[in-house]
Design a protein around this motif. Structure first.
Motif, PDB file in Angstrom:
ATOM      1  N   ARG A 181       0.838  -1.202   0.000  1.00  0.00           N
ATOM      2  CA  ARG A 181       0.000   0.000   0.000  1.00  0.00           C
ATOM      3  C   ARG A 181       0.867   1.244   0.000  1.00  0.00           C
ATOM      4  NH1 ARG A 181      -2.772   3.964   2.738  1.00  0.00           N
ATOM      5  NH2 ARG A 181      -5.023   4.100   2.292  1.00  0.00           N
ATOM      6  N   LEU A 182       0.584   2.152  -0.929  1.00  0.00           N
ATOM      7  CA  LEU A 182       1.310   3.408  -1.034  1.00  0.00           C
ATOM      8  C   LEU A 182       0.506   4.566  -0.433  1.00  0.00           C
ATOM      9  CD1 LEU A 182       3.220   4.626  -4.210  1.00  0.00           C
ATOM     10  CD2 LEU A 182       1.863   6.200  -2.866  1.00  0.00           C
ATOM     11  N   GLY A 183      -0.776   4.581  -0.688  1.00  0.00           N
ATOM     12  CA  GLY A 183      -1.617   5.669  -0.208  1.00  0.00           C
ATOM     13  C   GLY A 183      -3.007   5.540  -0.775  1.00  0.00           C
ATOM     14  N   HIS A 184      -3.671   6.695  -0.988  1.00  0.00           N
ATOM     15  CA  HIS A 184      -5.050   6.702  -1.480  1.00  0.00           C
ATOM     16  C   HIS A 184      -5.234   7.868  -2.439  1.00  0.00           C
ATOM     17  CE1 HIS A 184      -9.475   6.995  -1.383  1.00  0.00           C
ATOM     18  NE2 HIS A 184      -9.426   5.696  -1.137  1.00  0.00           N
ATOM     19  N   LEU A 185      -6.163   7.715  -3.368  1.00  0.00           N
ATOM     20  CA  LEU A 185      -6.426   8.771  -4.342  1.00  0.00           C
ATOM     21  C   LEU A 185      -6.864  10.084  -3.686  1.00  0.00           C
ATOM     22  CD1 LEU A 185      -8.204   6.967  -7.327  1.00  0.00           C
ATOM     23  CD2 LEU A 185      -6.082   8.288  -7.413  1.00  0.00           C
ATOM     24  N   SER A 186      -7.387  10.021  -2.480  1.00  0.00           N
ATOM     25  CA  SER A 186      -7.783  11.241  -1.780  1.00  0.00           C
ATOM     26  C   SER A 186      -6.586  12.130  -1.460  1.00  0.00           C
ATOM     27  CB  SER A 186      -8.526  10.893  -0.491  1.00  0.00           C
ATOM     28  OG  SER A 186      -7.706  10.117   0.368  1.00  0.00           O
ATOM     29  N   GLN A 187      -5.369  11.583  -1.517  1.00  0.00           N
ATOM     30  CA  GLN A 187      -4.149  12.363  -1.290  1.00  0.00           C
ATOM     31  C   GLN A 187      -3.653  13.038  -2.566  1.00  0.00           C
ATOM     32  OE1 GLN A 187      -2.386   8.621   0.554  1.00  0.00           O
ATOM     33  NE2 GLN A 187      -1.314  10.199   1.720  1.00  0.00           N
ATOM     34  N   VAL A 188      -4.337  12.786  -3.675  1.00  0.00           N
ATOM     35  CA  VAL A 188      -3.900  13.267  -4.987  1.00  0.00           C
ATOM     36  C   VAL A 188      -4.692  14.508  -5.373  1.00  0.00           C
ATOM     37  CG1 VAL A 188      -3.823  12.672  -7.452  1.00  0.00           C
ATOM     38  CG2 VAL A 188      -3.189  10.968  -5.714  1.00  0.00           C
ATOM     39  N   ASP A 189      -3.990  15.558  -5.796  1.00  0.00           N
ATOM     40  CA  ASP A 189      -4.651  16.787  -6.243  1.00  0.00           C
ATOM     41  C   ASP A 189      -5.097  16.708  -7.701  1.00  0.00           C
ATOM     42  OD1 ASP A 189      -4.183  18.807  -3.904  1.00  0.00           O
ATOM     43  OD2 ASP A 189      -2.283  17.764  -4.180  1.00  0.00           O
ATOM     44  N   CYS A 190      -4.259  16.080  -8.545  1.00  0.00           N
ATOM     45  CA  CYS A 190      -4.571  15.949  -9.970  1.00  0.00           C
ATOM     46  C   CYS A 190      -4.213  14.544 -10.427  1.00  0.00           C
ATOM     47  CB  CYS A 190      -3.798  16.959 -10.806  1.00  0.00           C
ATOM     48  SG  CYS A 190      -4.170  18.684 -10.439  1.00  0.00           S
ATOM     49  N   LEU A 191      -5.136  13.917 -11.121  1.00  0.00           N
ATOM     50  CA  LEU A 191      -4.894  12.604 -11.726  1.00  0.00           C
ATOM     51  C   LEU A 191      -4.866  12.764 -13.238  1.00  0.00           C
ATOM     52  CD1 LEU A 191      -4.765   9.466 -11.810  1.00  0.00           C
ATOM     53  CD2 LEU A 191      -7.276   9.481 -11.738  1.00  0.00           C
ATOM     54  N   PHE A 192      -3.789  12.282 -13.855  1.00  0.00           N
ATOM     55  CA  PHE A 192      -3.651  12.310 -15.310  1.00  0.00           C
ATOM     56  C   PHE A 192      -3.704  10.878 -15.817  1.00  0.00           C
ATOM     57  CE2 PHE A 192      -1.832  16.195 -13.798  1.00  0.00           C
ATOM     58  CZ  PHE A 192      -2.061  17.142 -14.784  1.00  0.00           C
ATOM     59  N   THR A 193      -4.653  10.588 -16.707  1.00  0.00           N
ATOM     60  CA  THR A 193      -4.808   9.249 -17.249  1.00  0.00           C
ATOM     61  C   THR A 193      -5.192   9.341 -18.719  1.00  0.00           C
ATOM     62  OG1 THR A 193      -5.810   7.074 -16.835  1.00  0.00           O
ATOM     63  CG2 THR A 193      -7.233   9.020 -16.531  1.00  0.00           C
ATOM     64  N   ASP A 194      -5.452   8.177 -19.340  1.00  0.00           N
ATOM     65  CA  ASP A 194      -5.684   8.175 -20.787  1.00  0.00           C
ATOM     66  C   ASP A 194      -7.085   7.747 -21.180  1.00  0.00           C
ATOM     67  OD1 ASP A 194      -4.913   5.560 -19.844  1.00  0.00           O
ATOM     68  OD2 ASP A 194      -4.734   4.922 -21.924  1.00  0.00           O
ATOM     69  N   GLU A 195      -7.894   7.279 -20.235  1.00  0.00           N
ATOM     70  CA  GLU A 195      -9.255   6.871 -20.544  1.00  0.00           C
ATOM     71  C   GLU A 195     -10.189   7.360 -19.442  1.00  0.00           C
ATOM     72  OE1 GLU A 195      -9.767   2.744 -21.363  1.00  0.00           O
ATOM     73  OE2 GLU A 195      -8.395   2.736 -23.080  1.00  0.00           O
TER      74      GLU A 195
END
Length: 261
Positions: free
Chosen positions: A218-232
């Motif tokens: 486990r590294l962390g959670h998406l709630s700790q992320v300000d911006c998510l960059f993806t392709d779909e």
């Protein structure tokens, strides 16, 4: 050897279902069993799939795909993600950039930026950005992993803790349905966690194959992320959860999704 379009589609199908029989694969792609077995054999040699009794599944959640295979896997998607990051990132910012083939694509996309101060534990990122005379590159100390030129260990963590940067750009191996972020190497994870602590914003770069993938640590959670960059585009459930968390989503080739309704 490289992965052809049918094999890439085969990989995506197996990732979506978790396990698929050889017969199902042959019927799905309209080819012979022999052709599918050749595809599976090549993908197994590339450490992208694993053959089990009666069919094909993903490799173990304990060990990541080998670095040379990750370099070419979904490379076009990673380039599009990287281009979107470069589009959104202003000049004159301080950054952390960690280990990963997607973050390496980001480094390539930032070669025309000016006034960046980049702290990295990825020697490939350092070599790429060092060609930009308008960019300062600071390399973390620690133990170099020969397989991918990543730098890890307690010395790396101590070094990173000296800095507080504007944006930490990180990659990840797995994003679970509940938003949990995972990776394979606990030493790499500890460095990434320190980057999160020492960054004013976190930008996560991850192509669609990372969603629903299994990994050990486990590294962390998406709630700790300000911006998510993806392709779909994301699933409706996950997109709603990210809006609730205040995370802005950027899908390469599309307008950004706001952090709030």
């Amino acid at each position: 050897m490289g992965v052809n379009p049918r094999q890439m589609s085969l990989l995506t199908l197996v990732r979506d279902r978790g396990f698929v029989s050889v017969e199902e694969l042959a019927n799905h792609f309209g080819v012979t069993m022999q052709t599918i077995r050749r595809d599976v054999s090549q993908l197994e040699e590339e450490e992208l799939l694993r053959r089990y009794h009666g069919g094909v599944g993903l490799p173990s959640s304990v060990q990541n795909i080998a670095y040379p295979q990750r370099q070419v896997l979904n490379s076009e998607a990673k380039q599009r993600i990287a281009a979107r990051v470069a589009q959104e990132l202003p000049n004159d910012k301080s950054l952390f950039i960690n280990i990963g083939t997607t973050t390496e694509a980001v480094a390539l996309a930032l070669q025309q930026h000016r006034g960046l101060h980049v702290v990295t534990n990825n020697l490939n990122v350092a070599m790429t950005l060092s060609t930009n005379a308008a960019c300062e590159v600071i390399v973390a100390g620690g133990v170099v992993r020969p397989r991918d030129r990543g730098v890890v260990g307690e010395a790396t963590i101590d070094f990173i803790r000296q800095f507080k940067v504007d944006i930490g750009i990180i990659g990840v191996s797995s994003i679970e349905a509940d938003g949990t972020l995972r990776d394979f190497d606990y030493q790499e994870v500890k460095v990434a966690q320190t980057i999160i602590e020492q960054s004013r914003q976190i930008w996560l770069v991850a192509d669609h194959t990372k969603f629903g993938r299994e990994a050990l640590v486990r590294l962390g959670h998406l709630s700790q992320v300000d911006c998510l960059f993806t392709d779909e585009p994301l699933s409706a459930h996950l997109a709603h959860a990210l809006r609730e968390a205040g995370t802005q989503v950027f899908v390469a080739g599309e307008a950004s999704q706001p952090a709030e309704d």
